[in-house]
Design an enzyme around this catalytic site. Structure first.
Site, PDB file in Angstrom:
ATOM      1  NE  ARG A 267       6.346  43.122  20.142  1.00 45.45           N
ATOM      2  CZ  ARG A 267       5.463  42.993  21.134  1.00 45.45           C
ATOM      3  NH1 ARG A 267       4.655  41.936  21.174  1.00 45.45           N
ATOM      4  NH2 ARG A 267       5.379  43.910  22.087  1.00 45.45           N
TER       5      ARG A 267
ATOM      6  CE  LYS B 109       0.077  38.775  19.607  1.00 43.48           C
ATOM      7  NZ  LYS B 109      -0.022  39.540  18.346  1.00 43.48           N
TER       8      LYS B 109
END
Length: 275
Positions: free
Chosen positions: A255, A215
């Site tokens: 994840r 991210k």
């Protein structure tokens, strides 16, 4: 949760069958390509393949339920036929229902049930695991909603509200998994604070999923001397560091896009905890 591990943290492998996801958008346009990548992640140790058909990156355009279903259902059907455990990354009840009928066994809802009031019914009737992520608004507006008095306390309270709503709808508490929603209506500082205080969520007694993989806050952390963020594909070491930290904090799962390094980290964490 048949896919969950007793010996180490659970690892979800990300499979985006989208043209515009921030990390792997457009890489798997054909069903065969997507299935092949999923099987490779499964061979690398992924416990669950998380299939998504709509990008949720900041600023992403929304698509209709029909287009989303058209992207994910053939892939889910093929993976289920191959015996691969699958979750569907969707906030639409109709897509979730169709995905479950196609062989998915988990709903990963980035809106925590806020995106579609019928999602709780689908989860309740299916009796399947339902991942509730902290969410305040869709991708096109979420950056404007990143205002908190105390991000840890506020996220905890808002997730508890979603849990209460799920329970009121008849969902069994054993079905629920919480996700703090890193990067969703949150600044980098908010993300780091949530990671530093995962215990505030873990103490609620429900499994906690951490989704930090590649991210933008990791890219900013690793920026070069000119301030340019580290490219998406070069954020893996930081991602594995978050996996390790999450495991030591007691998170239930992570994840990730690159499965094997995080599986290795989860195994190492399990060995340390066992000792």
């Amino acid at each position: 949760m048949e896919f969950a591990r007793a010996d180490r943290m659970t690892v979800l492998g990300v499979l985006n069958v989208t043209p515009d996801s921030f990390s792997d958008g457009g890489r798997y346009p054909a069903v065969a390509d997507a299935v092949a990548h999923a099987l490779a992640m499964r061979a690398d140790g992924a416990d669950l393949i998380d299939v998504g058909g709509e990008s949720t990156r900041p600023g992403a355009a929304r698509i209709g339920a029909g287009a989303e279903a058209q992207r994910v259902l053939p892939v889910i059907s093929a993976l289920a036929a191959a015996g691969v455990p699958v979750s569907v990354d969707t906030y639409r009840a109709s897509v979730a229902q169709a995905a479950l009928e196609a062989g998915a066994t988990v709903i990963n809802d980035v809106t925590g049930g806020l995106g579609d009031p019928d999602m709780a019914r689908v989860a309740r009737d299916a009796g399947c695991p339902w991942i509730l992520m902290h969410w305040r608004g869709h991708s096109d507006v979420m950056a404007t909603l990143a205002t908190y008095d105390d991000v840890v306390a506020d996220v905890r309270r808002e997730l508890c509200t979603r849990v209460d709503a799920a329970l009121a709808a008849g969902v069994d508490p054993s079905q629920l998994i919480l996700d703090p929603g890193l990067g969703f209506a949150k600044t980098a500082a908010h993300n780091w604070a949530l990671l530093a205080h995962l215990d505030a969520l873990i103490d609620l007694g429900l499994p906690v999923l951490v989704a930090a993989s590649r991210k933008s806050f990791l890219g900013s952390l690793l920026a070069d001397g000119e301030g340019a963020p580290r490219p998406v594909g070069e954020r893996e070491s930081a991602t594995v560091a978050i996996t390790t930290m999450a495991g030591l904090a007691g998170a239930w799962g992570v994840r990730v896009h690159e499965v094997r390094p995080s599986v290795d980290a989860a195994r190492a964490v399990a060995a340390v905890r066992a000792a």
